[in-house]
Design a protein around this motif. Structure first.
Motif, PDB file in Angstrom:
ATOM      1  N   VAL A 107       9.485  30.058 -22.759  1.00 24.67           N
ATOM      2  CA  VAL A 107      10.653  30.954 -22.756  1.00 24.67           C
ATOM      3  C   VAL A 107      11.025  31.363 -21.337  1.00 24.67           C
ATOM      4  CG1 VAL A 107      11.551  33.166 -23.555  1.00 24.67           C
ATOM      5  CG2 VAL A 107      10.267  31.703 -25.138  1.00 24.67           C
ATOM      6  N   PRO A 108      10.049  31.762 -20.481  1.00 26.12           N
ATOM      7  CA  PRO A 108      10.438  32.035 -19.091  1.00 26.12           C
ATOM      8  C   PRO A 108      11.046  30.813 -18.398  1.00 26.12           C
ATOM      9  CG  PRO A 108       8.294  32.979 -19.515  1.00 26.12           C
ATOM     10  CD  PRO A 108       8.651  32.154 -20.714  1.00 26.12           C
ATOM     11  N   ALA A 109      10.581  29.624 -18.722  1.00 31.21           N
ATOM     12  CA  ALA A 109      11.173  28.410 -18.138  1.00 31.21           C
ATOM     13  C   ALA A 109      12.621  28.255 -18.588  1.00 31.21           C
ATOM     14  CB  ALA A 109      10.351  27.184 -18.530  1.00 31.21           C
ATOM     15  N   CYS A 110      12.900  28.585 -19.842  1.00 34.02           N
ATOM     16  CA  CYS A 110      14.285  28.504 -20.343  1.00 34.02           C
ATOM     17  C   CYS A 110      15.167  29.535 -19.643  1.00 34.02           C
ATOM     18  CB  CYS A 110      14.316  28.715 -21.856  1.00 34.02           C
ATOM     19  SG  CYS A 110      13.631  27.329 -22.770  1.00 34.02           S
ATOM     20  N   VAL A 111      14.642  30.748 -19.452  1.00 36.51           N
ATOM     21  CA  VAL A 111      15.418  31.790 -18.763  1.00 36.51           C
ATOM     22  C   VAL A 111      15.712  31.350 -17.327  1.00 36.51           C
ATOM     23  CG1 VAL A 111      15.389  34.168 -17.918  1.00 36.51           C
ATOM     24  CG2 VAL A 111      14.524  33.642 -20.219  1.00 36.51           C
ATOM     25  N   LEU A 112      14.691  30.874 -16.625  1.00 31.12           N
ATOM     26  CA  LEU A 112      14.874  30.415 -15.250  1.00 31.12           C
ATOM     27  C   LEU A 112      15.859  29.239 -15.191  1.00 31.12           C
ATOM     28  CD1 LEU A 112      14.110  30.472 -12.240  1.00 31.12           C
ATOM     29  CD2 LEU A 112      12.230  28.900 -12.806  1.00 31.12           C
ATOM     30  N   SER A 139      30.400  25.473 -18.993  1.00 29.36           N
ATOM     31  CA  SER A 139      29.378  26.397 -19.505  1.00 29.36           C
ATOM     32  C   SER A 139      28.890  25.954 -20.876  1.00 29.36           C
ATOM     33  CB  SER A 139      29.942  27.816 -19.593  1.00 29.36           C
ATOM     34  OG  SER A 139      30.291  28.293 -18.321  1.00 29.36           O
ATOM     35  N   GLY A 140      29.813  25.612 -21.752  1.00 29.34           N
ATOM     36  CA  GLY A 140      29.420  25.179 -23.098  1.00 29.34           C
ATOM     37  C   GLY A 140      28.557  23.939 -23.071  1.00 29.34           C
ATOM     38  N   LEU A 141      28.938  22.978 -22.254  1.00 27.54           N
ATOM     39  CA  LEU A 141      28.153  21.740 -22.194  1.00 27.54           C
ATOM     40  C   LEU A 141      26.795  21.970 -21.535  1.00 27.54           C
ATOM     41  CD1 LEU A 141      29.029  19.181 -23.465  1.00 27.54           C
ATOM     42  CD2 LEU A 141      29.717  18.318 -21.263  1.00 27.54           C
ATOM     43  N   ALA A 142      26.737  22.845 -20.530  1.00 34.68           N
ATOM     44  CA  ALA A 142      25.447  23.159 -19.900  1.00 34.68           C
ATOM     45  C   ALA A 142      24.517  23.841 -20.902  1.00 34.68           C
ATOM     46  CB  ALA A 142      25.659  24.055 -18.681  1.00 34.68           C
ATOM     47  N   LEU A 143      25.062  24.769 -21.686  1.00 32.57           N
ATOM     48  CA  LEU A 143      24.235  25.463 -22.671  1.00 32.57           C
ATOM     49  C   LEU A 143      23.768  24.513 -23.773  1.00 32.57           C
ATOM     50  CD1 LEU A 143      26.185  28.830 -22.885  1.00 32.57           C
ATOM     51  CD2 LEU A 143      23.875  28.488 -21.990  1.00 32.57           C
ATOM     52  N   LEU A 144      24.644  23.637 -24.217  1.00 30.97           N
ATOM     53  CA  LEU A 144      24.245  22.693 -25.268  1.00 30.97           C
ATOM     54  C   LEU A 144      23.190  21.714 -24.756  1.00 30.97           C
ATOM     55  CD1 LEU A 144      27.661  21.872 -26.967  1.00 30.97           C
ATOM     56  CD2 LEU A 144      25.683  22.974 -28.024  1.00 30.97           C
ATOM     57  N   THR A 145      23.357  21.236 -23.541  1.00 30.99           N
ATOM     58  CA  THR A 145      22.379  20.302 -22.974  1.00 30.99           C
ATOM     59  C   THR A 145      21.034  21.002 -22.792  1.00 30.99           C
ATOM     60  OG1 THR A 145      24.159  19.127 -21.843  1.00 30.99           O
ATOM     61  CG2 THR A 145      21.921  18.736 -21.055  1.00 30.99           C
ATOM     62  N   GLY A 146      21.057  22.213 -22.275  1.00 37.25           N
ATOM     63  CA  GLY A 146      19.806  22.957 -22.102  1.00 37.25           C
ATOM     64  C   GLY A 146      19.144  23.296 -23.425  1.00 37.25           C
ATOM     65  N   ALA A 147      19.949  23.537 -24.441  1.00 29.09           N
ATOM     66  CA  ALA A 147      19.394  23.888 -25.755  1.00 29.09           C
ATOM     67  C   ALA A 147      18.606  22.742 -26.371  1.00 29.09           C
ATOM     68  CB  ALA A 147      20.512  24.323 -26.695  1.00 29.09           C
ATOM     69  N   MET A 148      18.848  21.517 -25.916  1.00 29.86           N
ATOM     70  CA  MET A 148      18.041  20.397 -26.415  1.00 29.86           C
ATOM     71  C   MET A 148      16.564  20.636 -26.116  1.00 29.86           C
ATOM     72  SD  MET A 148      19.939  16.810 -25.678  1.00 29.86           S
ATOM     73  CE  MET A 148      21.398  17.031 -24.707  1.00 29.86           C
ATOM     74  N   GLY A 149      16.259  21.242 -24.974  1.00 34.56           N
ATOM     75  CA  GLY A 149      14.868  21.521 -24.624  1.00 34.56           C
ATOM     76  C   GLY A 149      14.423  22.883 -25.096  1.00 34.56           C
ATOM     77  N   CYS A 150      15.292  23.886 -24.918  1.00 37.55           N
ATOM     78  CA  CYS A 150      14.906  25.252 -25.257  1.00 37.55           C
ATOM     79  C   CYS A 150      14.890  25.497 -26.765  1.00 37.55           C
ATOM     80  CB  CYS A 150      15.851  26.240 -24.572  1.00 37.55           C
ATOM     81  SG  CYS A 150      15.723  26.192 -22.766  1.00 37.55           S
ATOM     82  N   GLY A 151      15.594  24.681 -27.524  1.00 36.31           N
ATOM     83  CA  GLY A 151      15.591  24.827 -28.978  1.00 36.31           C
ATOM     84  C   GLY A 151      14.239  24.516 -29.596  1.00 36.31           C
ATOM     85  N   MET A 153      11.539  25.828 -28.779  1.00 30.70           N
ATOM     86  CA  MET A 153      10.808  27.088 -28.904  1.00 30.70           C
ATOM     87  C   MET A 153      11.452  28.000 -29.941  1.00 30.70           C
ATOM     88  SD  MET A 153       9.901  25.725 -25.948  1.00 30.70           S
ATOM     89  CE  MET A 153      11.213  25.970 -24.805  1.00 30.70           C
ATOM     90  N   GLY A 154      12.424  27.525 -30.635  1.00 31.34           N
ATOM     91  CA  GLY A 154      13.121  28.349 -31.614  1.00 31.34           C
ATOM     92  C   GLY A 154      14.234  29.147 -30.965  1.00 31.34           C
ATOM     93  N   SER A 155      14.675  30.156 -31.671  1.00 28.82           N
ATOM     94  CA  SER A 155      15.814  30.931 -31.180  1.00 28.82           C
ATOM     95  C   SER A 155      15.482  31.695 -29.904  1.00 28.82           C
ATOM     96  CB  SER A 155      16.302  31.891 -32.262  1.00 28.82           C
ATOM     97  OG  SER A 155      15.258  32.770 -32.621  1.00 28.82           O
ATOM     98  N   ALA A 156      14.220  32.058 -29.689  1.00 30.29           N
ATOM     99  CA  ALA A 156      13.848  32.802 -28.479  1.00 30.29           C
ATOM    100  C   ALA A 156      14.142  31.979 -27.223  1.00 30.29           C
ATOM    101  CB  ALA A 156      12.381  33.189 -28.511  1.00 30.29           C
ATOM    102  N   GLY A 157      13.883  30.703 -27.259  1.00 27.75           N
ATOM    103  CA  GLY A 157      14.148  29.848 -26.118  1.00 27.75           C
ATOM    104  C   GLY A 157      15.633  29.719 -25.835  1.00 27.75           C
ATOM    105  N   VAL A 158      16.431  29.526 -26.892  1.00 29.57           N
ATOM    106  CA  VAL A 158      17.877  29.367 -26.714  1.00 29.57           C
ATOM    107  C   VAL A 158      18.508  30.684 -26.257  1.00 29.57           C
ATOM    108  CG1 VAL A 158      20.039  28.813 -27.877  1.00 29.57           C
ATOM    109  CG2 VAL A 158      17.983  27.497 -28.390  1.00 29.57           C
ATOM    110  N   ILE A 159      18.070  31.793 -26.857  1.00 32.23           N
ATOM    111  CA  ILE A 159      18.605  33.102 -26.450  1.00 32.23           C
ATOM    112  C   ILE A 159      18.215  33.404 -25.002  1.00 32.23           C
ATOM    113  CG2 ILE A 159      18.406  35.594 -26.848  1.00 32.23           C
ATOM    114  CD1 ILE A 159      18.212  34.914 -29.872  1.00 32.23           C
ATOM    115  N   GLY A 160      16.970  33.115 -24.644  1.00 31.35           N
ATOM    116  CA  GLY A 160      16.528  33.336 -23.268  1.00 31.35           C
ATOM    117  C   GLY A 160      17.334  32.507 -22.281  1.00 31.35           C
ATOM    118  N   MET A 161      17.588  31.251 -22.631  1.00 32.44           N
ATOM    119  CA  MET A 161      18.389  30.409 -21.743  1.00 32.44           C
ATOM    120  C   MET A 161      19.812  30.963 -21.637  1.00 32.44           C
ATOM    121  SD  MET A 161      19.687  26.495 -22.158  1.00 32.44           S
ATOM    122  CE  MET A 161      20.610  27.019 -23.577  1.00 32.44           C
TER     123      MET A 161
END
Length: 189
Positions: A107-112, A139-151, A153-161
């Protein structure tokens, strides 16, 4: 040649033109498909990378097909999103659980990663003096691309990102809204 024939020819030309643009858009998302496959292979749970990758590919194809600012935002958005994706997948490899305690670095990695992606999108947008649709699309595409990894960890990873991304993009937004930019087009400052 009557007006009906001319109308049919115009429709045929338009359809051919749009199909060619759609083919180019589908070719343009091939790197996203490759990134999705790699993320699904590396992740311990491939469901999230596949689901977010499908949405990313669809959104990317629509942006490339549409053209204008969304098309210009495609590459910066995907590249910015690779930061949280890579950090999340790397942290997932380091995640260890022992007898009674776990090391949660994901989760900290997703936030960073979100903060870095937000800074990147804001920086590119400011440098290009981009419009609102560029900001929204990148912004939308960056968040969707990042969510591939942060997802993974569940919703905590996506919310943190998402929170990290918001924190990273705020300085750029404030500069755009309140900043006094004296640069001329073509200045390299």
């Amino acid at each position: 040649m009557g007006s009906t024939d001319l109308h049919l020819i115009q429709r045929r030309v338009r359809r051919t033109y749009e199909l060619a643009r759609l083919r180019r858009a589908l070719m343009g998302i091939l790197p996203v498909v490759l990134v999705t496959a790699v993320a699904a292979f590396v992740a311990t749970r491939p469901t999230a990378p596949l689901a977010f990758g499908l949405v990313t590919a669809f959104a990317g194809a629509m942006m490339l097909w549409h053209g204008k600012d969304p098309q210009k935002a495609f590459l910066p958005g995907v590249i910015a999103g690779l930061v949280p994706l890579g950090l999340a997948l790397g942290a997932g490899a380091l995640h260890t659980c022992g007898a009674g305690s776990c090391s949660y670095v994901c989760v900290p990695a997703c936030v960073l990663g979100g903060v870095v992606a937000g800074f990147a999108v804001a920086g590119v947008s400011l440098q290009r003096r981009a419009g609102v649709w560029f900001w929204v699309s990148a912004s939308g595409l960056a968040l969707l691309t990042g969510a591939m990894g942060c997802g993974c960890m569940g919703s905590a990873g996506v919310i943190g990102m998402g929170l990290g991304f918001g924190a990273g993009i705020v300085p750029g937004l404030l500069r755009r809204v309140f900043g006094k930019d004296t640069r001329q087009p073509g200045d390299l400052r």
